[in-house]
Design a protein around this motif. Sequence first.
Motif, PDB file in Angstrom:
ATOM      1  N   ALA A  68      68.311  16.694  34.013  1.00 19.39           N
ATOM      2  CA  ALA A  68      68.971  17.920  34.479  1.00 19.39           C
ATOM      3  C   ALA A  68      68.146  18.734  35.473  1.00 19.39           C
ATOM      4  O   ALA A  68      68.579  19.791  35.898  1.00 19.39           O
ATOM      5  CB  ALA A  68      69.334  18.799  33.288  1.00 19.39           C
ATOM      6  N   ILE A  69      66.981  18.236  35.846  1.00 21.50           N
ATOM      7  CA  ILE A  69      66.154  18.972  36.801  1.00 21.50           C
ATOM      8  C   ILE A  69      66.070  18.149  38.078  1.00 21.50           C
ATOM      9  O   ILE A  69      65.699  16.977  38.063  1.00 21.50           O
ATOM     10  CB  ILE A  69      64.755  19.255  36.228  1.00 21.50           C
ATOM     11  CG1 ILE A  69      64.894  20.035  34.923  1.00 21.50           C
ATOM     12  CG2 ILE A  69      63.916  20.038  37.240  1.00 21.50           C
ATOM     13  CD1 ILE A  69      63.589  20.264  34.186  1.00 21.50           C
ATOM     14  N   VAL A  70      66.440  18.768  39.192  1.00 17.99           N
ATOM     15  CA  VAL A  70      66.489  18.074  40.470  1.00 17.99           C
ATOM     16  C   VAL A  70      65.659  18.806  41.515  1.00 17.99           C
ATOM     17  O   VAL A  70      65.445  20.014  41.430  1.00 17.99           O
ATOM     18  CB  VAL A  70      67.944  17.939  40.972  1.00 17.99           C
ATOM     19  CG1 VAL A  70      68.752  17.063  40.029  1.00 17.99           C
ATOM     20  CG2 VAL A  70      68.606  19.289  41.136  1.00 17.99           C
ATOM     21  N   GLU A  71      65.208  18.051  42.507  1.00 18.00           N
ATOM     22  CA  GLU A  71      64.448  18.642  43.602  1.00 18.00           C
ATOM     23  C   GLU A  71      65.393  19.452  44.466  1.00 18.00           C
ATOM     24  O   GLU A  71      66.507  19.032  44.783  1.00 18.00           O
ATOM     25  CB  GLU A  71      63.780  17.547  44.421  1.00 18.00           C
ATOM     26  CG  GLU A  71      62.756  18.073  45.384  1.00 18.00           C
ATOM     27  CD  GLU A  71      61.907  16.977  46.000  1.00 18.00           C
ATOM     28  OE1 GLU A  71      61.078  17.317  46.833  1.00 18.00           O
ATOM     29  OE2 GLU A  71      62.084  15.803  45.639  1.00 18.00           O
ATOM     30  N   LYS A  72      64.940  20.644  44.836  1.00 18.08           N
ATOM     31  CA  LYS A  72      65.740  21.542  45.677  1.00 18.08           C
ATOM     32  C   LYS A  72      64.796  22.130  46.726  1.00 18.08           C
ATOM     33  O   LYS A  72      64.099  23.098  46.454  1.00 18.08           O
ATOM     34  CB  LYS A  72      66.371  22.635  44.822  1.00 18.08           C
ATOM     35  CG  LYS A  72      67.287  23.553  45.578  1.00 18.08           C
ATOM     36  CD  LYS A  72      67.904  24.586  44.656  1.00 18.08           C
ATOM     37  CE  LYS A  72      68.804  25.509  45.414  1.00 18.08           C
ATOM     38  NZ  LYS A  72      69.346  26.562  44.563  1.00 18.08           N
ATOM     39  N   GLY A  73      64.760  21.519  47.881  1.00 19.36           N
ATOM     40  CA  GLY A  73      63.841  21.971  48.916  1.00 19.36           C
ATOM     41  C   GLY A  73      62.408  21.687  48.502  1.00 19.36           C
ATOM     42  O   GLY A  73      62.065  20.554  48.211  1.00 19.36           O
ATOM     43  N   GLU A  74      61.604  22.731  48.428  1.00 19.80           N
ATOM     44  CA  GLU A  74      60.200  22.574  48.052  1.00 19.80           C
ATOM     45  C   GLU A  74      59.937  22.896  46.591  1.00 19.80           C
ATOM     46  O   GLU A  74      58.789  23.004  46.176  1.00 19.80           O
ATOM     47  CB  GLU A  74      59.329  23.462  48.944  1.00 19.80           C
ATOM     48  CG  GLU A  74      59.368  23.039  50.403  1.00 19.80           C
ATOM     49  CD  GLU A  74      58.488  23.908  51.274  1.00 19.80           C
ATOM     50  OE1 GLU A  74      57.663  24.664  50.747  1.00 19.80           O
ATOM     51  OE2 GLU A  74      58.642  23.819  52.494  1.00 19.80           O
ATOM     52  N   SER A  75      60.995  23.057  45.797  1.00 20.31           N
ATOM     53  CA  SER A  75      60.834  23.327  44.366  1.00 20.31           C
ATOM     54  C   SER A  75      61.895  22.538  43.602  1.00 20.31           C
ATOM     55  O   SER A  75      62.446  21.578  44.111  1.00 20.31           O
ATOM     56  CB  SER A  75      60.944  24.826  44.082  1.00 20.31           C
ATOM     57  OG  SER A  75      62.235  25.292  44.391  1.00 20.31           O
ATOM     58  N   PHE A  76      62.177  22.947  42.396  1.00 18.94           N
ATOM     59  CA  PHE A  76      63.131  22.244  41.550  1.00 18.94           C
ATOM     60  C   PHE A  76      64.161  23.211  40.995  1.00 18.94           C
ATOM     61  O   PHE A  76      63.938  24.408  40.947  1.00 18.94           O
ATOM     62  CB  PHE A  76      62.394  21.540  40.408  1.00 18.94           C
ATOM     63  CG  PHE A  76      61.492  20.439  40.896  1.00 18.94           C
ATOM     64  CD1 PHE A  76      61.974  19.158  41.054  1.00 18.94           C
ATOM     65  CD2 PHE A  76      60.174  20.697  41.226  1.00 18.94           C
ATOM     66  CE1 PHE A  76      61.158  18.141  41.530  1.00 18.94           C
ATOM     67  CE2 PHE A  76      59.349  19.693  41.706  1.00 18.94           C
ATOM     68  CZ  PHE A  76      59.848  18.406  41.855  1.00 18.94           C
ATOM     69  N   SER A  77      65.283  22.664  40.555  1.00 16.42           N
ATOM     70  CA  SER A  77      66.375  23.464  40.025  1.00 16.42           C
ATOM     71  C   SER A  77      66.929  22.793  38.770  1.00 16.42           C
ATOM     72  O   SER A  77      66.954  21.564  38.685  1.00 16.42           O
ATOM     73  CB  SER A  77      67.458  23.592  41.085  1.00 16.42           C
ATOM     74  OG  SER A  77      68.553  24.327  40.605  1.00 16.42           O
ATOM     75  N   ILE A  78      67.380  23.585  37.825  1.00 15.95           N
ATOM     76  CA  ILE A  78      67.970  23.060  36.605  1.00 15.95           C
ATOM     77  C   ILE A  78      69.487  23.068  36.769  1.00 15.95           C
ATOM     78  O   ILE A  78      70.084  24.092  37.076  1.00 15.95           O
ATOM     79  CB  ILE A  78      67.537  23.895  35.388  1.00 15.95           C
ATOM     80  CG1 ILE A  78      66.014  23.848  35.252  1.00 15.95           C
ATOM     81  CG2 ILE A  78      68.209  23.383  34.117  1.00 15.95           C
ATOM     82  CD1 ILE A  78      65.440  24.722  34.160  1.00 15.95           C
ATOM     83  N   THR A  79      70.112  21.901  36.552  1.00 17.46           N
ATOM     84  CA  THR A  79      71.548  21.760  36.752  1.00 17.46           C
ATOM     85  C   THR A  79      72.327  22.106  35.479  1.00 17.46           C
ATOM     86  O   THR A  79      71.754  22.329  34.419  1.00 17.46           O
ATOM     87  CB  THR A  79      71.907  20.318  37.165  1.00 17.46           C
ATOM     88  OG1 THR A  79      71.674  19.454  36.051  1.00 17.46           O
ATOM     89  CG2 THR A  79      71.092  19.862  38.365  1.00 17.46           C
ATOM     90  N   ALA A  80      73.636  22.071  35.595  1.00 17.19           N
ATOM     91  CA  ALA A  80      74.522  22.360  34.467  1.00 17.19           C
ATOM     92  C   ALA A  80      74.442  21.291  33.378  1.00 17.19           C
ATOM     93  O   ALA A  80      74.943  21.503  32.276  1.00 17.19           O
ATOM     94  CB  ALA A  80      75.954  22.497  34.960  1.00 17.19           C
ATOM     95  N   ASN A  81      73.802  20.167  33.650  1.00 21.26           N
ATOM     96  CA  ASN A  81      73.632  19.115  32.642  1.00 21.26           C
ATOM     97  C   ASN A  81      72.596  19.475  31.585  1.00 21.26           C
ATOM     98  O   ASN A  81      72.435  18.756  30.601  1.00 21.26           O
ATOM     99  CB  ASN A  81      73.230  17.799  33.300  1.00 21.26           C
ATOM    100  CG  ASN A  81      74.315  17.241  34.192  1.00 21.26           C
ATOM    101  OD1 ASN A  81      75.482  17.543  34.011  1.00 21.26           O
ATOM    102  ND2 ASN A  81      73.934  16.445  35.170  1.00 21.26           N
TER     103      ASN A  81
END
Length: 54
Positions: free
Chosen positions: A23-36
């Motif tokens: 549920a954690i994906v790369e987003k630009g130069e950091s990471f983001s937690i998804t709805a999963n």
Amino acid sequence: MAFKINQDCIACGTCVDSCPVGAIVEKGESFSITANCTECSACLDACPVNAIVE
């Protein structure tokens, strides 16, 4: 989704490796937690800089 990654993130990727559902994906130069996210807290325990908050 109760968990968020704040500006303290150093983009080390430890949280990504710790997440059992991916549920954690790369987003630009950091990471983001998804709805999963199942809110298991594995990423909270894994983050070396405590950048993941509820």
